[in-house]
Enzyme design. Sequence first.
Site, PDB file in Angstrom:
ATOM      1  N   TYR A 141       0.813  -1.216   0.000  1.00 31.29           N
ATOM      2  CA  TYR A 141       0.000   0.000   0.000  1.00 31.29           C
ATOM      3  C   TYR A 141       0.848   1.270   0.000  1.00 31.29           C
ATOM      4  CZ  TYR A 141      -4.662  -1.964   0.857  1.00 31.29           C
ATOM      5  OH  TYR A 141      -5.865  -2.595   0.749  1.00 31.29           O
ATOM      6  N   LYS A 190       3.208 -15.287   2.131  1.00 32.71           N
ATOM      7  CA  LYS A 190       3.326 -16.011   0.861  1.00 32.71           C
ATOM      8  C   LYS A 190       4.825 -16.305   0.657  1.00 32.71           C
ATOM      9  CE  LYS A 190       1.649 -17.665  -3.018  1.00 32.71           C
ATOM     10  NZ  LYS A 190       0.812 -18.886  -3.065  1.00 32.71           N
ATOM     11  N   ASP A 223      -2.927 -18.291   0.495  1.00 35.66           N
ATOM     12  CA  ASP A 223      -3.928 -19.010  -0.312  1.00 35.66           C
ATOM     13  C   ASP A 223      -4.584 -20.125   0.507  1.00 35.66           C
ATOM     14  OD1 ASP A 223      -1.461 -20.283  -0.335  1.00 35.66           O
ATOM     15  OD2 ASP A 223      -1.602 -20.956  -2.420  1.00 35.66           O
ATOM     16  N   ASP A 247      -6.135  -7.091   4.296  1.00 39.19           N
ATOM     17  CA  ASP A 247      -7.301  -6.464   3.668  1.00 39.19           C
ATOM     18  C   ASP A 247      -8.223  -7.545   3.108  1.00 39.19           C
ATOM     19  OD1 ASP A 247      -8.911  -4.382   2.530  1.00 39.19           O
ATOM     20  OD2 ASP A 247      -7.957  -4.761   0.599  1.00 39.19           O
ATOM     21  N   ASP A 251     -12.000  -9.263   4.788  1.00 38.07           N
ATOM     22  CA  ASP A 251     -13.286  -9.180   4.076  1.00 38.07           C
ATOM     23  C   ASP A 251     -13.898 -10.571   3.976  1.00 38.07           C
ATOM     24  OD1 ASP A 251     -13.239  -6.431   3.623  1.00 38.07           O
ATOM     25  OD2 ASP A 251     -13.870  -6.645   1.532  1.00 38.07           O
TER      26      ASP A 251
END
Length: 356
Positions: A141, A190, A223, A247, A251
């Site tokens: 970001y 990751k 993942d 983020d 959600d």
Amino acid sequence: MDAKIVLLPGDGIGPEVVAQAETVLKVIAERNGHVFEMTRHPMGGNAIDSHGDPLPEETLAACQASNGVLLGAVGGPKWDDPNAKTRPEAGLLRIRKEMKLFANLRPIKTYKALLDSSPLKKEIVEGVDILCFRELTGGIYFGQSGRRPHASGEEAWSEMIYSTGEIERIVRLAGIAAQSRRKKLTSVDKANVLEVSRLWRSVTENVVKNEFSDLTFENVLVDAMAMHLISRPRDFDVVVTGNMFGDIITDEGSMLTGSLGMLPSASIGEDGPGLYEPIHGSAPDIAGKGIANPLATILAAAMMLRHSLGLEDEAAQIEAAVDAVLDAGHRTADIARGGASLSTSEMGAKVVESLS
Ligand code: IPM
Ligand code: MN
């Protein structure tokens, strides 16, 4: 106690839900002998309209001089033009950075009374209680980005950078939280692909080994986490991750609870005031109709009392009142499943009634 609270109602349904939280805060102050001085300031799309800036200087200064900031939501179709000079979201990113709010706490907790509102099976979501720590002022970001010519037209790049210090401080906060919960910490990355994640993983493992040996710890690839969150969400207690992964998975996690309208969040730094907001957006489709669910914002106000004002008892009073209102069967349209529903202000009034 005397506290200065800044209200940033924002856009869309923001002003409607913040008004209800404000009423709840007034009642809490009266009941417990506190003085909350609450002031409203422009931020988001409305601030672009009035000041040409989604985060005007005077708003930022008021936030920095406060004890806590309660934000409704920012954004809307009016300010969505990709070619516009600035966007409401830019104000949000700037306030996080300027106030050094590196930790975004997002609780994902299912309510017994709302188990049937989740798109997932009751057996899966019952008893879910996760606290996600999303790093908020670093990562992709805030990295450098740009565009350059390419044989096919153009190419664009966005850097994802984390330093040892940035990783250590968020992992520490998550570790401390896990110690007072179910003592389980999960770090999401990751690391099988990204160098930045390999640093994230090794720094996290060191912090855990040296400071949190009492915790059960695991690394999970993002993942796989996306999968585990809907297949066995009860297995997670505290989750810590970077800005973008946080983020996305929060959600996803919010859907476990059935409604975005129920989830608060807290953004905090090392010291100084924190920023508290519902996880949901400005919902332009229902703005002005008086039907938005104010509970996430009311619960965000409770988080503010707990984390920025040190008023644990008062925070618990609000949370208990929300529980009681839901247990009594009161619903706004988003959680009514076609049944009878209350308006935004009627729901706020139920919480106030339950407090007194
Ligand atoms: C959030 C939002 C923001 C983010 C957007 C509006 C910039 O999605 O708070 O999760 O991506 O951080
Ligand atoms: Mn988001």
